[in-house]
Design a protein around this motif. Sequence first.
Motif, PDB file in Angstrom:
ATOM      1  N   ALA A 144       0.943  -1.302  -0.083  1.00 46.58           N
ATOM      2  CA  ALA A 144      -0.037  -0.041  -0.046  1.00 46.58           C
ATOM      3  C   ALA A 144       0.700   1.183  -0.130  1.00 46.58           C
ATOM      4  O   ALA A 144       0.800   2.093  -0.639  1.00 46.58           O
ATOM      5  N   ALA A 145       1.997   1.082   0.745  1.00 45.03           N
ATOM      6  CA  ALA A 145       2.973   2.519   0.927  1.00 45.03           C
ATOM      7  C   ALA A 145       3.481   2.488  -0.411  1.00 45.03           C
ATOM      8  O   ALA A 145       3.881   3.763  -0.884  1.00 45.03           O
ATOM      9  N   GLU A 146       3.989   1.388  -1.073  1.00 41.21           N
ATOM     10  CA  GLU A 146       4.606   1.625  -2.312  1.00 41.21           C
ATOM     11  C   GLU A 146       3.713   2.364  -3.371  1.00 41.21           C
ATOM     12  O   GLU A 146       4.184   3.303  -4.040  1.00 41.21           O
ATOM     13  N   LEU A 147       2.537   2.177  -3.452  1.00 38.22           N
ATOM     14  CA  LEU A 147       1.294   2.457  -4.368  1.00 38.22           C
ATOM     15  C   LEU A 147       1.262   3.999  -3.921  1.00 38.22           C
ATOM     16  O   LEU A 147       1.228   4.930  -5.105  1.00 38.22           O
ATOM     17  N   TYR A 148       1.336   4.295  -2.615  1.00 34.22           N
ATOM     18  CA  TYR A 148       1.057   5.788  -2.598  1.00 34.22           C
ATOM     19  C   TYR A 148       2.220   6.537  -2.751  1.00 34.22           C
ATOM     20  O   TYR A 148       1.991   7.671  -3.535  1.00 34.22           O
ATOM     21  N   GLN A 149       3.248   6.076  -2.659  1.00 34.19           N
ATOM     22  CA  GLN A 149       4.578   6.670  -3.276  1.00 34.19           C
ATOM     23  C   GLN A 149       4.542   7.000  -4.853  1.00 34.19           C
ATOM     24  O   GLN A 149       5.007   7.862  -5.283  1.00 34.19           O
ATOM     25  N   LYS A 150       4.288   5.799  -5.454  1.00 32.73           N
ATOM     26  CA  LYS A 150       4.311   6.058  -6.969  1.00 32.73           C
ATOM     27  C   LYS A 150       3.229   7.016  -7.196  1.00 32.73           C
ATOM     28  O   LYS A 150       3.416   7.822  -8.410  1.00 32.73           O
ATOM     29  N   GLU A 151       2.276   7.168  -6.516  1.00 39.24           N
ATOM     30  CA  GLU A 151       0.873   8.063  -6.819  1.00 39.24           C
ATOM     31  C   GLU A 151       1.521   9.556  -6.493  1.00 39.24           C
ATOM     32  O   GLU A 151       0.693  10.440  -6.601  1.00 39.24           O
ATOM     33  N   GLY A 152       2.726   9.835  -5.681  1.00 44.05           N
ATOM     34  CA  GLY A 152       3.163  11.194  -5.084  1.00 44.05           C
ATOM     35  C   GLY A 152       2.249  11.344  -3.903  1.00 44.05           C
ATOM     36  O   GLY A 152       2.097  12.621  -3.620  1.00 44.05           O
ATOM     37  N   ILE A 153       1.573  10.432  -3.176  1.00 46.02           N
ATOM     38  CA  ILE A 153       0.515  10.884  -2.054  1.00 46.02           C
ATOM     39  C   ILE A 153       1.290  10.635  -0.900  1.00 46.02           C
ATOM     40  O   ILE A 153       1.769   9.379  -0.575  1.00 46.02           O
ATOM     41  N   PRO A 154       1.541  11.613   0.099  1.00 43.50           N
ATOM     42  CA  PRO A 154       2.284  11.610   1.294  1.00 43.50           C
ATOM     43  C   PRO A 154       1.279  10.771   2.152  1.00 43.50           C
ATOM     44  O   PRO A 154      -0.185  10.632   1.930  1.00 43.50           O
ATOM     45  N   VAL A 155       1.810   9.925   3.261  1.00 45.07           N
ATOM     46  CA  VAL A 155       0.851   9.238   4.275  1.00 45.07           C
ATOM     47  C   VAL A 155       1.384   9.675   5.485  1.00 45.07           C
ATOM     48  O   VAL A 155       2.379   9.922   5.858  1.00 45.07           O
ATOM     49  N   ILE A 156       0.376   9.487   6.467  1.00 42.04           N
ATOM     50  CA  ILE A 156       0.664   9.692   7.892  1.00 42.04           C
ATOM     51  C   ILE A 156       0.180   8.352   8.795  1.00 42.04           C
ATOM     52  O   ILE A 156      -0.683   7.649   8.356  1.00 42.04           O
ATOM     53  N   ILE A 157       0.285   8.265  10.026  1.00 41.37           N
ATOM     54  CA  ILE A 157      -0.379   7.320  10.716  1.00 41.37           C
ATOM     55  C   ILE A 157      -0.855   7.957  11.938  1.00 41.37           C
ATOM     56  O   ILE A 157      -0.619   8.741  12.548  1.00 41.37           O
ATOM     57  N   LEU A 158      -1.937   7.219  12.132  1.00 37.21           N
ATOM     58  CA  LEU A 158      -2.813   7.582  13.562  1.00 37.21           C
ATOM     59  C   LEU A 158      -2.860   6.544  14.395  1.00 37.21           C
ATOM     60  O   LEU A 158      -2.896   5.595  14.284  1.00 37.21           O
ATOM     61  N   ALA A 159      -2.619   7.127  15.671  1.00 32.56           N
ATOM     62  CA  ALA A 159      -2.227   6.103  16.928  1.00 32.56           C
ATOM     63  C   ALA A 159      -2.982   6.549  18.175  1.00 32.56           C
ATOM     64  O   ALA A 159      -3.457   7.827  18.183  1.00 32.56           O
ATOM     65  N   GLY A 160      -2.980   5.583  19.290  1.00 32.44           N
ATOM     66  CA  GLY A 160      -3.768   6.271  20.339  1.00 32.44           C
ATOM     67  C   GLY A 160      -2.539   6.416  21.196  1.00 32.44           C
ATOM     68  O   GLY A 160      -1.645   7.457  21.084  1.00 32.44           O
ATOM     69  N   LYS A 161      -2.647   6.188  22.604  1.00 36.39           N
ATOM     70  CA  LYS A 161      -1.641   6.478  23.666  1.00 36.39           C
ATOM     71  C   LYS A 161      -0.227   5.492  23.602  1.00 36.39           C
ATOM     72  O   LYS A 161      -0.369   4.362  22.952  1.00 36.39           O
ATOM     73  N   LYS A 162       0.861   6.099  24.086  1.00 37.68           N
ATOM     74  CA  LYS A 162       1.864   5.374  24.364  1.00 37.68           C
ATOM     75  C   LYS A 162       2.498   4.670  22.835  1.00 37.68           C
ATOM     76  O   LYS A 162       2.766   3.554  23.001  1.00 37.68           O
ATOM     77  N   TYR A 163       2.382   5.464  22.071  1.00 37.84           N
ATOM     78  CA  TYR A 163       3.001   5.017  20.693  1.00 37.84           C
ATOM     79  C   TYR A 163       4.441   4.728  20.845  1.00 37.84           C
ATOM     80  O   TYR A 163       5.174   5.653  21.257  1.00 37.84           O
ATOM     81  N   GLY A 164       4.812   3.698  20.367  1.00 35.35           N
ATOM     82  CA  GLY A 164       6.283   3.347  20.382  1.00 35.35           C
ATOM     83  C   GLY A 164       6.884   2.863  21.575  1.00 35.35           C
ATOM     84  O   GLY A 164       8.087   2.911  21.965  1.00 35.35           O
ATOM     85  N   LEU A 165       6.157   2.068  22.408  1.00 29.21           N
ATOM     86  CA  LEU A 165       6.617   1.372  23.647  1.00 29.21           C
ATOM     87  C   LEU A 165       7.519   0.298  23.378  1.00 29.21           C
ATOM     88  O   LEU A 165       7.621  -0.140  22.354  1.00 29.21           O
ATOM     89  N   GLY A 166       8.322   0.024  24.293  1.00 28.66           N
ATOM     90  CA  GLY A 166       9.153  -1.213  24.266  1.00 28.66           C
ATOM     91  C   GLY A 166      10.619  -0.805  24.020  1.00 28.66           C
ATOM     92  O   GLY A 166      10.939   0.463  24.059  1.00 28.66           O
ATOM     93  N   SER A 167      11.636  -1.730  23.272  1.00 26.26           N
ATOM     94  CA  SER A 167      13.040  -1.563  23.291  1.00 26.26           C
ATOM     95  C   SER A 167      13.162  -0.473  22.003  1.00 26.26           C
ATOM     96  O   SER A 167      12.383  -0.295  21.152  1.00 26.26           O
ATOM     97  N   SER A 168      14.170   0.405  22.369  1.00 26.53           N
ATOM     98  CA  SER A 168      14.613   1.520  21.437  1.00 26.53           C
ATOM     99  C   SER A 168      15.116   0.747  20.043  1.00 26.53           C
ATOM    100  O   SER A 168      16.013  -0.039  19.984  1.00 26.53           O
ATOM    101  N   ARG A 169      14.407   0.852  18.913  1.00 31.38           N
ATOM    102  CA  ARG A 169      14.889   0.372  17.753  1.00 31.38           C
ATOM    103  C   ARG A 169      14.875   1.293  16.443  1.00 31.38           C
ATOM    104  O   ARG A 169      13.939   1.904  16.293  1.00 31.38           O
ATOM    105  N   ASP A 170      16.013   1.491  15.969  1.00 26.85           N
ATOM    106  CA  ASP A 170      16.147   2.642  14.829  1.00 26.85           C
ATOM    107  C   ASP A 170      15.276   2.492  13.774  1.00 26.85           C
ATOM    108  O   ASP A 170      14.445   3.341  13.153  1.00 26.85           O
ATOM    109  N   TRP A 171      14.892   1.185  13.584  1.00 29.56           N
ATOM    110  CA  TRP A 171      14.256   0.682  12.247  1.00 29.56           C
ATOM    111  C   TRP A 171      12.517   1.181  12.632  1.00 29.56           C
ATOM    112  O   TRP A 171      11.828   1.008  11.663  1.00 29.56           O
ATOM    113  N   ALA A 172      12.231   0.993  14.000  1.00 31.09           N
ATOM    114  CA  ALA A 172      10.898   1.508  14.117  1.00 31.09           C
ATOM    115  C   ALA A 172      10.728   2.778  13.608  1.00 31.09           C
ATOM    116  O   ALA A 172       9.582   3.477  13.425  1.00 31.09           O
ATOM    117  N   ALA A 173      11.697   3.696  13.494  1.00 28.91           N
ATOM    118  CA  ALA A 173      11.611   5.078  12.840  1.00 28.91           C
ATOM    119  C   ALA A 173      11.968   5.018  11.203  1.00 28.91           C
ATOM    120  O   ALA A 173      11.392   5.682  10.516  1.00 28.91           O
TER     121      ALA A 173
END
Length: 943
Positions: free
Chosen positions: A810-839
């Motif tokens: 889905a992300a690949e299609l959005y990029q081909k179409e030139g459409i930016p994407v965002i993420i909607l999330a609730g509380k405590k987004y990104g809990l757990g071990s620090s991982r660079d690939w999570a960003a």
Amino acid sequence: KRFYNVSKLGGTKYDVLPYSIRVLFESSIRNCDGFLVKETDAMNILDWKTKQNNVEVPFCPARVVLQDFTGIPAMVDFAAMREAVRNAGGDPVKVNPACPTDLTVDHSLQIDFSKCAIQNTPNPGGGESQKPTAKLSPLKIQPRKLPCRGQTGCKGPCSAGDSSRNSGQFSAQIENTPILCPFHLQPVPEPETVLKNQEMEFGRNRERLQFFKWSSKVFKNISIIPPETGMAHQVNLEYLSRVVFEVKDFLYPDSVVGTDSHTTMVNGLGILGWGVGGIETEAVMLGMPVTLTLPEVVGCELTGTASPLATSIDIVLSITKHLRQADVAGKFVEFFGSGVSQLSVADRTTIANMCPEYGAILSFFPVDNVTLKHLKHTGFDKAKLEVMEAYLKAVKLFRNYESSSREPEYSQIVQISLSSIIPYVSGPKRSQDRVAVNNMKSDFQACLNEKTGVKGFQIAVEKQNDIVPVQYEGNEYKLSHGCIVIAAVISCTNNCNPSVMLAAGLLAKKAVEAGLVVKPYIRTSLSPGSGMVTHYLSSSGVLPYLSKLGFEVVGYGCSTCVGNTAPLPEAIRNAIKQGDIIACGVLSGTKNFEGRLCDCVRANYLASPPLVVAYAIAGTVRIDFETEPLGTGFNGKSIYLRDIWPTRKELHTVEEECVISSMFKELKEKMEKGNKRWNSLEAPESALFPWDLKSTYIRCPSFFDKLAKEPVSPQAIENAHVLLYLGDSVTTDHISPAGSIARSSAAAKYLTNKGLTPREFNSYGARRGNDAVMTRGTFANIKLLNKFIGKPAPKTIHFPSGQTLDVFEAAELYQKEGIPVIILAGKKYGLGSSRDWAAKGPFLLGVKAVLAESYEKVHKSQLIGIGIAPLQFLPGENPNTLGLTGREQFSILFPPELSPGMTLDIKTSTGKVFSVIALFENDVEITLYKYGGSLNFVAQRFL
């Protein structure tokens, strides 16, 4: 010797600073240059009592520690940075770590082979008694038979004996990791299991290892710890830690940041350190300070004495619960009180290791007499110890519980009585959900009854006692709810504590001698953190007993804990699925998220190593150890846990005899010598890495494609679609690729197109140097709950076409179409071990912003560090209160000049307008965002 006597500068203010803040203060004085670290920063730290939570301060650690999974993308980025600097007209040779950096090649291990027998296991029963030719201390093992068949290095009488639980032969001995025959105290070869796994690891990861070897040759100021040595945290404790640095007769405190959240383990040794994202770590490697809000410091007062049955794991889980309830997230924790002096350094490091589980930045144990005694036993030079003690006392960083000096002042004090601690396990789905061992049976029953959720499985009452017969290896077994199919004493850093590992070994010894066994279908494994653990388990004589029960050493590194376990037998998997059985895994680790081990193992419990062995023997978690036997021993006798549980006196005796300075000396010799495979490995020596376009392991990433010499104004995000609509407590496990690569995943399709078979996929961790694999594995967790889909699955909707696709597709299609994407999330987004690939992963998927109710601080910093805007709903607002469905398109306008904590307006395609907070906390974060992240900001300095 020279040093900054910061206690004189601070005066009475310094005397009441928490010890951890004193280390920050010393660093700010020593690194004050008027630019990255200013005089006002030092004064703010000195005024900690009034400035806590109100100011940002820089911290320049003394060193950096990288482990393999997070270290390889960092080094790949350095290699790519050299490429980008050369392309922009700069000198690539100048791109080197400015901060001393250590990278351990061994940290995570995939288990290909397990349960390979050690032939010299004692016969569990029957036969004539024979006396060994050598007297053993302290166990004094006197088995009835001595099946050391085929061991030419074993001197003394041996009989054929019976066959062990599993078949297998020995192979060549691993260098400097001697295993002793427990009956004759003669060296014998390492089990074949270790050698097979290490050979497989070396073969499948040759490209990765060659890249590390190249890095060790061309980059200055970096040390590569070779494979087959041990995992990062134990190597950090046993070899890399200085406690006090001495450079050209100049002294200063040891401190560290690492690319793993469990870097906090070194705090148990009096070394200030914590885990940050790989992105921030790379900046530190290049001379940038870590920036943090001057934290509150919670004083944790320990009093009393723990129960003889309570292990350090029980103490850890109890403290974890107390500190979670005290809300220490984003704070320092510092331990004091009479109970601290009763804890060994191993106990302290175990407690400090669990720091991420209760959310604190770090948990600090100041250096005291217990620390010095430990260092003495581990081979520290006597003269250095004397200098260290004198220096720490001079700058008031030494904790003396017998002194009448004034106690530090803390933001708050949490009191914990060790006397109240009893044995616990944790689970079945979250590490913070503790269950008293004596309540385990009733608690699991409650989990079967409860609705599906954080604990419940919602099994119908009439099905709760279902039994599914299964044929395995010619015998019939019966599976039921609560049956254990995975039992792993794994390499997680808790296992560095000799007391808990020896307790597991002593319990295994008593169990074997009593005639108890483990059912052969249970996937058992023993993966110590380093060869040192194998050494003391062997020299104490307990290793063969663990092996007899199936806990064979499989290698050194993260394995079962990160999902790298071998598949369960097909017959067992089919029986579990056929009967919809709630099967269990029991681990001696720190992580047990649902689905982490295996998709058919739905209940995962954390337990101390001896309890892992005990539950494996029982074969089920539906047991009351007080009233029900573990099993039947010789002559039909019922054996209870109390019959085989080792006493504290036994443990202390074995620990004193076996965990000695010679082990640390051998470890140091082993690391400095390396090993034949690593030493003979060929690697290029060119200043620029010769990228192989066909490689599926190492690839030049695209982070520096738009390397800018000057910052640019933030660009508006217009008509963005929502890629994922997520709920509360989305962890970095959900975001970042980890574990095995599923055959139906986008990453598997990519590797298949490259000509690889599923057998050759390896794991995401091993392929972290390939951004194409990692991007496809981002949000590929089977337990990801995207509200667009309505059930756990790594899927989303591509709204322009209405298709349900893999997240990457889905992300690949959005990029081909030139459409930016965002993420909607609730509380405590990104809990757990620090991982660079999570960003990094979301960035490469085209995510421009995340809009959440709240964030884990480390992950929020990582988003900024890669160039993703972290936006937060206003207090009391969320998608539901605002009437958002996530199917709208969102437009976000940024002003020409950002300021910390400012509000922005968002307009949706339905006409709704609402405000959010841009979570840039200071000018540094704003500058990094303008440059497109910290990597680009640092890289432009070389132009």
